[in-house]
Scaffold this motif. Structure first.
Motif, mmCIF file in Angstrom:
data_model
loop_
_atom_site.group_PDB
_atom_site.id
_atom_site.type_symbol
_atom_site.label_atom_id
_atom_site.label_comp_id
_atom_site.label_asym_id
_atom_site.label_seq_id
_atom_site.Cartn_x
_atom_site.Cartn_y
_atom_site.Cartn_z
ATOM 1 N N SER A 1 0.828 -1.212 0.000
ATOM 2 C CA SER A 1 0.000 0.000 0.000
ATOM 3 C C SER A 1 0.858 1.255 0.000
ATOM 4 N N LEU A 2 1.920 1.236 0.817
ATOM 5 C CA LEU A 2 2.780 2.412 0.902
ATOM 6 C C LEU A 2 3.505 2.683 -0.409
ATOM 7 N N SER A 3 3.848 1.599 -1.113
ATOM 8 C CA SER A 3 4.583 1.786 -2.363
ATOM 9 C C SER A 3 3.754 2.517 -3.412
ATOM 10 N N SER A 4 2.429 2.463 -3.272
ATOM 11 C CA SER A 4 1.555 3.138 -4.239
ATOM 12 C C SER A 4 0.894 4.379 -3.650
ATOM 13 N N SER A 5 1.332 4.801 -2.450
ATOM 14 C CA SER A 5 0.739 5.965 -1.795
ATOM 15 C C SER A 5 1.561 7.204 -2.093
ATOM 16 N N LEU A 6 0.901 8.208 -2.633
ATOM 17 C CA LEU A 6 1.587 9.448 -2.986
ATOM 18 C C LEU A 6 1.058 10.647 -2.197
ATOM 19 N N ALA B 1 7.505 3.348 5.745
ATOM 20 C CA ALA B 1 6.828 4.640 5.832
ATOM 21 C C ALA B 1 7.746 5.774 5.414
ATOM 22 N N ALA B 2 9.029 5.693 5.804
ATOM 23 C CA ALA B 2 9.976 6.756 5.460
ATOM 24 C C ALA B 2 10.135 6.874 3.953
ATOM 25 N N MET B 3 10.258 5.743 3.282
ATOM 26 C CA MET B 3 10.378 5.776 1.822
ATOM 27 C C MET B 3 9.105 6.323 1.178
ATOM 28 N N ALA B 4 7.948 5.917 1.725
ATOM 29 C CA ALA B 4 6.686 6.407 1.175
ATOM 30 C C ALA B 4 6.519 7.904 1.410
ATOM 31 N N LEU B 5 6.899 8.371 2.604
ATOM 32 C CA LEU B 5 6.815 9.804 2.894
ATOM 33 C C LEU B 5 7.749 10.604 2.001
ATOM 34 N N ASP B 6 8.941 10.054 1.754
ATOM 35 C CA ASP B 6 9.886 10.735 0.873
ATOM 36 C C ASP B 6 9.328 10.805 -0.544
ATOM 37 N N ASN B 7 8.757 9.684 -1.000
ATOM 38 C CA ASN B 7 8.142 9.685 -2.333
ATOM 39 C C ASN B 7 6.969 10.660 -2.397
ATOM 40 N N ALA B 8 6.161 10.678 -1.325
ATOM 41 C CA ALA B 8 5.017 11.588 -1.295
ATOM 42 C C ALA B 8 5.466 13.046 -1.310
ATOM 43 N N ALA B 9 6.564 13.329 -0.584
ATOM 44 C CA ALA B 9 7.080 14.698 -0.563
ATOM 45 C C ALA B 9 7.582 15.109 -1.947
#
Length: 548
Positions: A224-229, A364-372
């Protein structure tokens, strides 16, 4: 929740009280709607766990068949061994490879029926025990007991043993020479052995189920996180992962904002709290962030006072936590925040819990970085490349949103259309690079004289639009005058560093809903008044307060 302040020291404590933690974990799932019953292993996994018992049962049946081939064995004994051996094999095949796959491993009807069937079937070798070799009946009981503990659970297994013991005692009184001390000792030993074996198997199965559920959750969260932007979506997934995998009363996720940790998520004892900040200096969360290391405390008050020298205070509920662990959020080689969990019980978390939290936090850190990064790219797509103001399309969308809010809240909105007087002369006399610098400086000056909640966008060329939510006519004129004065004071230089005159601007103002009912009418009116202002000369505002 505990909020820890004090000296910057850390010590990880080896985990203890494993079994008590395991029972607490099991009770967590029993309290949770996603109870432990919903965490049952798959059919294949349960068959693997039950395989040793199945193997022993088949071997026992085969042993009975082979023993019937002995010469000199009485005919009745041979017949009993063959019958029990073939019947046992048939039951194992039907139960484990036909009935169980058909009804499923978690069917309560099958569990309850299996207790009665097992007790009825075990009564046959108990009744025929004189014709069987010594040790066959206890081994058959142990085999059924182990398989029942794996497949049916604790209480069906205890019920099976209770029925089996009652059958043994009943048949012992009716068929044999009464109940002697040896029979009683055997029964007591069987009860003790039953408890030990059943509890061991149940605890192992619970541990495997919980670990399986955690891995399943981690896999689901990672997917889920890998596809969360979206940052809020990432935070929601982290919250769900913690609630379903850790027995935590409290948890929070904080992101670095300047020199403080801003808690974007704060949950404590069944309640979500508004965002708040935690200082980096002399705080436990600050230590985790500044040191970039995880921290596990299993007795907060004692370790804080005696080992870490910290002062304990609270955020969230006014109640102290006794177990705490935190993991830094690290992305692209830098610490961007922290995830921490806590419990009101001591010794609630182990090293495996910390590793689980580290896995969730890493994802979560990778997802947050991607989202940022996604938010940054998305924001850039909405910006004018030269002035960093909203581009034409983004401006219209933002204006639509603000007008909707104004309509719902019954508040005014003022719109200023602004144009630089004779801007072409800057390009002709000083070059387009100087003209670009004029536009950039103009927008920077406007930003300094409006609120953060106000909107500025490039309408086209040297025309800009400023939206002022909740501003009435007089306030809009005041802002326009402030911008006009500020622009007249800016310093500009040519490419050879010679000073050039500051630009002048004309502004047209329109008011919603007093003068226009939608964005098109509002923009048209502001543009019309801008034209009227330019007709009067340079550095004009239309209308002014007196004319309105």
């Amino acid at each position: 929740m505990v909020y820890l302040r004090g000296e910057r020291h850390m010590k990880l404590i080896d985990h203890v009280h494993y079994f008590s933690r395991l029972y607490r974990s099991a009770s967590l799932f029993s309290r949770n709607p996603r109870s432990i019953s919903s965490l049952n292993l798959t059919l294949e996994d349960q068959q693997r766990l039950a395989f040793p018992a199945i193997f022993v049962g088949m071997a026992l049946c085969l042993f009975l068949l082979l023993s019937s081939l002995q010469t000199g064995m009485p005919s009745i004994n041979r017949q009993v061994n063959i019958g029990v051996g073939l019947g046992g094999m048939l039951y194992i095949v039907l139960a484990f490879f036909v009935i169980l796959p058909f009804f499923g491993p978690s069917n309560p009807v099958v569990h309850n029926a299996s207790v009665l069937v097992n007790a009825a079937l075990i009564s046959i070798p108990i009744l025929l025990q004189p014709y069987l070799m010594d040790g066959v009946v206890p081994l058959a009981i142990a085999t059924l007991m182990a398989s029942s503990a794996v497949l049916a659970g604790r209480w069906p297994t205890y019920l099976f043993i209770l029925l089996t013991t009652a059958i043994q005692m009943l048949l012992g009184r009716t068929e044999f020479d009464g109940v002697n001390s040896g029979t009683w000792l055997t029964s007591v030993f069987l009860v003790i052995l039953t408890v030990l074996v059943t509890e061991t198997i149940t605890i192992m199965k619970t541990a495997i189920s919980i670990q399986f559920h955690r891995l399943e959750t981690l896999n689901r969260v990672a997917h889920s996180l890998s596809s969360s932007l979206e940052i809020h979506q990432v935070i929601g997934l982290v919250s769900n992962a913690i609630q379903t995998t850790l027995d935590a009363d409290t948890y929070y996720l904080g992101l670095m904002r300047n020199d403080v940790i801003w808690l974007e998520l704060l949950y404590d004892d069944g309640e979500f709290f508004p965002s708040t900040e935690v200082q980096l200096d002399n705080s436990l969360a600050g230590w985790v962030v500044t040191q970039g290391k995880p921290l596990l405390l299993r007795n907060v008050t004692t370790e804080a006072r005696e080992k870490l020298g910290i002062r304990v205070s609270t955020i969230g509920q006014p109640r102290l936590s006794h177990s705490w662990m935190g993991v830094p959020l690290e992305a692209s080689g830098r610490i961007i925040g922290i995830v921490a969990v806590a419990s009101y019980l001591k010794n609630q978390f182990s090293q495996s819990d910390l590793e689980l939290l580290q896995n969730v936090t890493q994802q979560a850190a990778m997802a947050l970085d991607n989202a940022a990064h996604h938010a940054e790219v998305e924001d850039q797509s909405r910006r004018d490349t030269l002035t960093s103001t909203l581009n034409h399309g983004a401006l219209l969308k933002s204006l639509d949103y603000e007008l909707l809010d104004a309509r719902v809240t019954n508040q005014p909105l003022s719109l200023i259309m602004l144009d630089i007087d004779k801007f072409k002369e800057y390009n002709d006399h000083f070059g387009h690079l100087v003209g670009d610098q004029v536009l950039i400086t103009l927008c920077e000056t406007i930003r300094q004289n409006i609120k953060n909640t106000d909107i500025i966008g490039r309408w086209g060329g040297e025309e800009f639009v400023i939206a002022l939510p909740r501003a009435n006519a007089a306030q809009a004129v005041q802002v326009a005058n402030r911008i006009r004065r500020a622009i007249g004071e800016i310093s500009l230089f040519s490419r050879d560093q010679k000073p050039i005159p500051a630009p002048t601007i004309c502004q047209g103002i329109a008011l919603y809903p007093r003068e226009a009912g939608d964005n098109i009418a509002l923009i048209d009116l502001a543009d019309q008044r801008l034209y009227e202002a330019k007709e009067r000369g340079r550095n004009q505002i239309e209308p002014d307060t007196e004319a309105w």
